[in-house]
Design a protein around this motif. Structure first.
Motif: not given
Lengths: 155, 291
Positions: A113-114, A116-117, A119-121, A124, A128, B86, B102, B107
């Motif tokens: 996750l990190l 990919t993103n 600073n996720p909320s 999020e 995930w 993506r 989504r 995932q």
């Protein structure tokens, strides 16, 4: 029997497997990397998550031969020189585990996750982790650990 | 332990088609293709399928990727749900397809699961299918003797039965980019957001012409033996300026177009209720974007 070879945690690994041999079986039983867990056997729980070419997959739902030639990272591959990966350290610090069975998969998903993103909320993070189940229901601290690893305060 | 099988992993499409050409009968035995494996391997382990040979498609990079050119979207059969998420341009004209990706599993499943694998699973709850049906997608089927193109609306013949001849491999899914004044929407109702089998899935695509609804597509998942279009409901919308009353009447018609069952996830009665409510909601949302 087919021969498979792949890079596991930076090291070359090869072996003769049956066609039906799962990636998780190759990791646990051929390579003795037992940090990757088998929980549900039905691709629901996420205890078996590893990275194949940098992306999370459920290693109970992939044949070893499908990972032939790939770069595989397991929970054993995160720490460097005896130092916990920042995500492992955050899980430890924020008590992101209770019984620990889901933890390898949770940590591998969280690292992806990190990557990919960065600073996720909170939402999020929770979305995930939908494919990772914690039957101790320790989700709040898992989310806090991931927020902390992302450098977010208030975790 | 489930039975072992021969596993061949060809380097080229021609080799894969040759390997599959010996397929006998299809169904739960014989020779079968293996893409992401997120259905196949679960089914193998549960002994719901027992193929004697699997043909792994993992090295056929030409079957993976999304190309948008000349007014057409062409998606390789091995394109994954993560690939769909993506892609920078897909959300603009196929938000229904992106929205289903989504909420497609978790995932890690999205990283492996392919579009053709989802279609060919034959599940009436296959999440990519309603959106693709509503986009009027076509699928390419290949064999050593050549290829043919089949509208997705004609692909499904019955529960877990489809138009592939033994040994035929789905290689591409393609559709025309929707016209400028069009809108498409998808909603998955499940007991969890993504990683649960769909209770009801609805995709809607509308195109407007001169202030009226020019074409309408309503595709419904998990409410019949196959994912199917509510063609009678679509016909009620075509050529009309849509009003709340008309949309509600069409949504009620959609309920008559389906044949849901009671199962562990929901009752048939609840599914009918949701077909009405979700069809009304999505048609309303799609129409509001056009007016």
């Amino acid at each position: 029997m087919p021969t498979v070879s792949m890079t596991v945690n930076g090291q070359p690994a090869a072996g003769e497997v049956e066609g039906r041999t799962l990636l998780v079986e190759f990791l646990r039983e051929h390579l003795r990397l037992t940090g990757t867990h088998v929980g549900c056997d039905t691709s629901q729980c996420g205890a078996c998550v590893v990275h194949v070419n940098g992306k999370s997959v459920k290693s109970c739902t992939m044949l070893a031969a499908q990972a032939d030639g790939a770069e595989v990272t397991t929970i054993e591959g995160l720490a460097t020189n005896g130092e916990l990966h920042p995500m492992q350290a955050a899980f430890k610090e924020h008590h992101g585990l209770q019984c620990g069975f889901c933890t390898p998969g949770m940590v591998m998903s969280a690292v992806d996750l990190l990557n990919t993103n960065a600073n996720p909320s909170e939402r999020e993070i929770r979305e995930w982790l939908e494919g990772n189940i914690c039957r101790c229901t320790g989700y709040n601290n898992i989310v806090k650990a991931i927020q902390a690893a992302a450098g977010q305060t208030g975790g | 332990m489930y039975a072992d099988f021969d596993l061949v992993i060809p380097e080229t499409l021609d080799e894969a088609l040759e390997a599959l050409a010996g397929a006998v009968g299809g169904g739960n035995g014989g020779t079968q293709p293996l893409a992401g494996g997120t259905n196949m391997i679960v089914d193998l382990r549960a002994r719901r399928v027992a193929p004697s040979r699997l043909v792994g498609l993992g090295r056929l990079d030409g079957l993976r990727g999304i190309r948008i050119a000349d007014g057409r979207v062409r998606m390789g059969a091995r394109t994954t749900m993560s690939d769909i998420l993506r892609h920078p341009d897909l959300a603009g004209h196929a938000p229904s397809l992106v929205d289903q990706a989504r909420v497609f599993g978790g995932q890690m499943v999205r990283n492996a699961a392919t579009v053709a694998g989802n279609i060919c699973s034959g599940s009436p709850a296959a999440d990519a299918v309603p959106a693709l049906l509503a986009l009027d997608a076509e699928v390419t089927l290949a064999s050593p003797s050549g290829t043919r193109v089949v509208p997705l609306s004609e692909f499904f013949l019955g529960y877990k039965r489809d138009a592939r001849a033994p040994g035929e491999l789905m290689t591409e899914i393609a559709w025309d980019i929707p016209p400028a004044h069009s809108s498409n929407r998808f909603y998955k109702l499940a007991l969890r957001k993504g990683d649960a089998i769909t209770v009801v899935g609805v995709a809607v695509a509308l195109a407007a012409e001169d202030g009226k609804c020019g074409t309408a597509r309503i595709a419904l998942g998990a409410v019949a033996p196959i994912v199917k279009r509510a063609t009678a409901a679509e016909a009620m919308l075509c050529g009309q300026a849509l009003t709340p009353e008309l949309i509600d009447a069409a949504a009620r018609q959609a309920v008559d177009d389906v044949d849901p069952i009671d199962d562990i996830r929901a009752s048939a009665e609840y599914r009918r209720h949701c077909v009405h409510a979700l069809t009304r909601r999505l048609v309303t949302q799609a129409w509001e974007r056009l007016t």
